[in-house]
Design a protein around this motif. Structure first.
Motif, mmCIF file in Angstrom:
data_model
loop_
_atom_site.group_PDB
_atom_site.id
_atom_site.type_symbol
_atom_site.label_atom_id
_atom_site.label_comp_id
_atom_site.label_asym_id
_atom_site.label_seq_id
_atom_site.Cartn_x
_atom_site.Cartn_y
_atom_site.Cartn_z
ATOM 1 N N ILE A 1 -70.906 -45.716 -7.239
ATOM 2 C CA ILE A 1 -71.815 -45.655 -6.095
ATOM 3 C C ILE A 1 -72.800 -44.500 -6.261
ATOM 4 C CG2 ILE A 1 -71.926 -45.220 -3.616
ATOM 5 C CD1 ILE A 1 -69.255 -46.669 -3.373
ATOM 6 N N ALA A 2 -72.283 -43.334 -6.720
ATOM 7 C CA ALA A 2 -73.167 -42.195 -6.924
ATOM 8 C C ALA A 2 -74.204 -42.490 -8.002
ATOM 9 C CB ALA A 2 -72.334 -40.965 -7.305
ATOM 10 N N ALA B 1 -75.427 -45.465 -8.836
ATOM 11 C CA ALA B 1 -76.392 -46.426 -8.300
ATOM 12 C C ALA B 1 -77.407 -45.724 -7.401
ATOM 13 C CB ALA B 1 -75.654 -47.525 -7.533
ATOM 14 N N VAL B 2 -76.951 -44.796 -6.578
ATOM 15 C CA VAL B 2 -77.884 -44.052 -5.715
ATOM 16 C C VAL B 2 -78.848 -43.226 -6.558
ATOM 17 C CG1 VAL B 2 -78.037 -42.266 -3.952
ATOM 18 C CG2 VAL B 2 -76.292 -44.030 -3.788
ATOM 19 N N ALA B 3 -78.362 -42.611 -7.638
ATOM 20 C CA ALA B 3 -79.229 -41.805 -8.509
ATOM 21 C C ALA B 3 -80.273 -42.663 -9.195
ATOM 22 C CB ALA B 3 -78.370 -41.073 -9.542
ATOM 23 N N CYS C 1 -81.509 -45.499 -8.140
ATOM 24 C CA CYS C 1 -82.474 -45.965 -7.136
ATOM 25 C C CYS C 1 -83.496 -44.893 -6.809
ATOM 26 C CB CYS C 1 -81.729 -46.411 -5.887
ATOM 27 S SG CYS C 1 -82.795 -47.110 -4.600
ATOM 28 N N ASN C 2 -83.086 -43.619 -6.848
ATOM 29 C CA ASN C 2 -84.007 -42.532 -6.514
ATOM 30 C C ASN C 2 -84.880 -42.114 -7.697
ATOM 31 O OD1 ASN C 2 -83.050 -42.350 -3.873
ATOM 32 N ND2 ASN C 2 -81.396 -40.944 -4.473
ATOM 33 N N GLN D 1 -83.469 -54.326 -7.387
ATOM 34 C CA GLN D 1 -82.926 -53.651 -6.204
ATOM 35 C C GLN D 1 -81.826 -54.475 -5.541
ATOM 36 O OE1 GLN D 1 -86.226 -52.801 -3.642
ATOM 37 N NE2 GLN D 1 -86.999 -51.087 -4.935
ATOM 38 N N LEU E 1 -78.746 -54.164 -7.577
ATOM 39 C CA LEU E 1 -78.131 -52.845 -7.405
ATOM 40 C C LEU E 1 -77.414 -52.730 -6.064
ATOM 41 C CD1 LEU E 1 -77.826 -50.052 -8.761
ATOM 42 C CD2 LEU E 1 -79.897 -49.339 -7.568
ATOM 43 N N TYR E 2 -78.045 -53.242 -4.998
ATOM 44 C CA TYR E 2 -77.398 -53.203 -3.677
ATOM 45 C C TYR E 2 -76.101 -54.013 -3.644
ATOM 46 C CZ TYR E 2 -81.762 -51.180 -1.987
ATOM 47 O OH TYR E 2 -82.837 -50.364 -1.795
ATOM 48 N N VAL F 1 -73.413 -51.951 -5.320
ATOM 49 C CA VAL F 1 -72.942 -50.874 -4.449
ATOM 50 C C VAL F 1 -72.011 -51.410 -3.369
ATOM 51 C CG1 VAL F 1 -73.682 -49.161 -2.747
ATOM 52 C CG2 VAL F 1 -74.947 -49.412 -4.884
#
Length: 485
Positions: free
Chosen positions: A250-251, A253-255, A257-258, A267, A270-271, A274
């Motif tokens: 999860i961490a 995937a968030v990185a 995306c940013n 996207q 990726l969602y 997650v």
């Protein structure tokens, strides 16, 4: 017997002795005594009041030898400690060329200092005794308070008592007798060990297995420690590892995306990933929680103990059912027999029997009720109040709820456990604060040289003062208040 008086000021307790001879004021012993060079003696100061000179000996926070062992027995080690420290005091006096016969060896004037754990002697330059033997009061006290179950100690004390009657007896001689006892005892143990081919008593013992022994329960045949903590199997590492991987995913995937610019399809992918990892994370948390619950034993009992309890309950039920069935069979048989006998007797009874039986029953009940009323409402019986007297000190403070029950005498109170009969855990109470004694039907209260004082009905008692107490008196030890009833 010394004519001592006691006085207390704001910080100190003093024992006051009068200076009988004026020439002793200029003596060498007087100067050494008042200079406090010998720490094993009571500190002394001189005061002149109305043309009379007095010695003020500081006895603050100290208890006499007589008060320390009143109502108690002394062991061999305690007797030896007393003689050993008194011998040290005599050696100090000899080092300063002080006369040993001026050292007061009376139990009521030998003090024990709890702070330094040592005995303190009283040196009185004008001390005179009517007895030719200055050691007799001490020897009488030790002989009365030794533990008579120790045969060797009893024999040695009788020997010391006879030795003390000799003219040139010194405390060093008594100490040598007790030390010889230790050497003989050690020699006997070593000799017996050598005869048996064992290791000498004084040689170091080889190291043994210090592993803590396991204590088993006879009923369950299982270690008690395991019964207390329960039987726990091996914990699975699947859920923790999978949870950690889900968090990392999860961490990550968030990185991603940013940091990167993603298309709409990327996207959505990726969602979805997650969300899947979040579901896995929740599943792992639930698995960990349920796994912990399974390892907790039911009501603190192991599976073996639970199985034993179930078997025991079943056995009890079987026995109870068997007894119930047997009793039911016997009662039913007795019922049948008694019913048949009653029918036969009823056929042969004359007319009016039931009426006479009822009237007799009523009259008997009336007689028993009247007798019971006579027993309940008869004369009042007087009882002796002295037989039901409690003799108790009731705490009257809000914070202090501990009462003091006076069952045996002498009874000492203080904050030092092991030296008093009732422990009062308060900072204002001395180690050995006060003592209760019984003289006939009277209860006597003695202040044991306490720091913050003992009060009776608001009046402070002098150190070592003894007063009688009566029901209704208010007694105070430091900050603790009591009412005697």
């Amino acid at each position: 017997m010394l004519e001592a008086k006691y006085y207390k000021d704001y910080r100190h307790n003093y024992m006051i002795l009068r200076c009988e001879r004026k020439e002793s004021m200029n003596s060498y012993q007087h100067k050494i005594l008042t200079s406090d060079k010998i720490g094993e003696l009571l500190k002394c100061s001189v005061r002149h009041i109305n043309g009379i000179t007095y010695y003020y000996f500081d006895i603050s926070s100290r208890t006499t030898l007589e008060g320390l062992y009143r109502g108690k027995k002394m062991s061999y080690a305690q007797v030896k400690e007393v003689l050993y420290q008194l011998c040290g005091i005599c050696e100090k006096l000899a080092g300063y060329f002080m006369e040993e016969d001026k050292l007061v060896l009376q139990p009521e004037h030998i003090y024990y200092d709890f702070t330094g754990n040592k005995y303190i002697g009283l040196y009185y330059p004008d001390y005179r005794t009517e007895e030719a033997n200055i050691y007799r009061p001490l020897m009488d006290f030790l002989l009365e308070h030794i533990d008579t179950e120790d045969v060797q100690l009893t024999e040695d004390m009788y020997r010391l008592y006879e030795m003390s009657e000799e003219k040139h007896f010194r405390i060093e001689d008594a100490l040598k007798v007790l030390e010889n006892k230790d050497e003989n005892a050690c020699g006997n143990v070593d000799g017996e060990a050598q005869e048996l081919g064992l290791t000498s008593y004084w040689e170091p013992v080889p190291e043994q297995n210090t592993e803590k022994p396991v204590i088993y329960d006879e009923m369950n045949q299982m270690p008690i420690e395991k019964q207390r903590h329960g039987t726990t199997g091996k914990k699975s590492i699947f859920y923790p590892v999978f949870m950690i991987l889900s968090v990392i995913g999860i961490a990550g995937a968030v990185a991603v995306c940013n940091i990167y610019e993603l298309t709409q399809e990327e996207q959505l992918t990726l969602y979805g990933s997650v969300a899947a990892m979040g579901v896995c994370l929740l599943i792992c948390l639930v698995g960990i929680i349920t796994g912990r619950k399974k390892t907790i034993p039911s009501m603190g009992k192991t599976e073996l103990q639970q199985e034993y309890d179930r078997g025991l309950r079943g056995e009890v039920k079987r026995k109870a059912n068997a007894e119930y069935i047997a009793d039911e069979t016997i009662l039913s048989l007795e019922h049948v027999i008694s019913r048949d006998m009653n029918l036969e007797m009823a056929e042969n009874r004359p007319l009016g029997y039931e009426a006479r039986k009822y009237s007799n029953t009523v009259s008997c009940n009336a007689d028993s009720n009247s007798a019971q009323e006579d027993d309940n409402y008869g004369n009042t019986v007087f009882f002796d109040e002295s037989k039901v007297e409690e003799r108790k000190l009731y705490a009257i403070d809000q914070k202090n709820k501990k009462h003091i029950e006076l069952k045996q005498f002498p009874c000492t109170v203080g904050k030092m456990a092991g030296c008093v009969d009732y422990v009062l855990p308060d900072h204002s109470v001395s180690r050995i604060h006060a003592r209760f004694d019984k003289q006939g039907e009277k209860i006597l209260l003695t202040d044991m040289n306490s720091t913050n004082g003992t009060y009776k009905n608001g009046l402070r008692m002098q150190p070592q003062e003894t007063v009688p107490i009566e029901p209704g008196d208010e007694i105070r030890f430091g900050n603790l208040n009591y009412c005697y009833r």
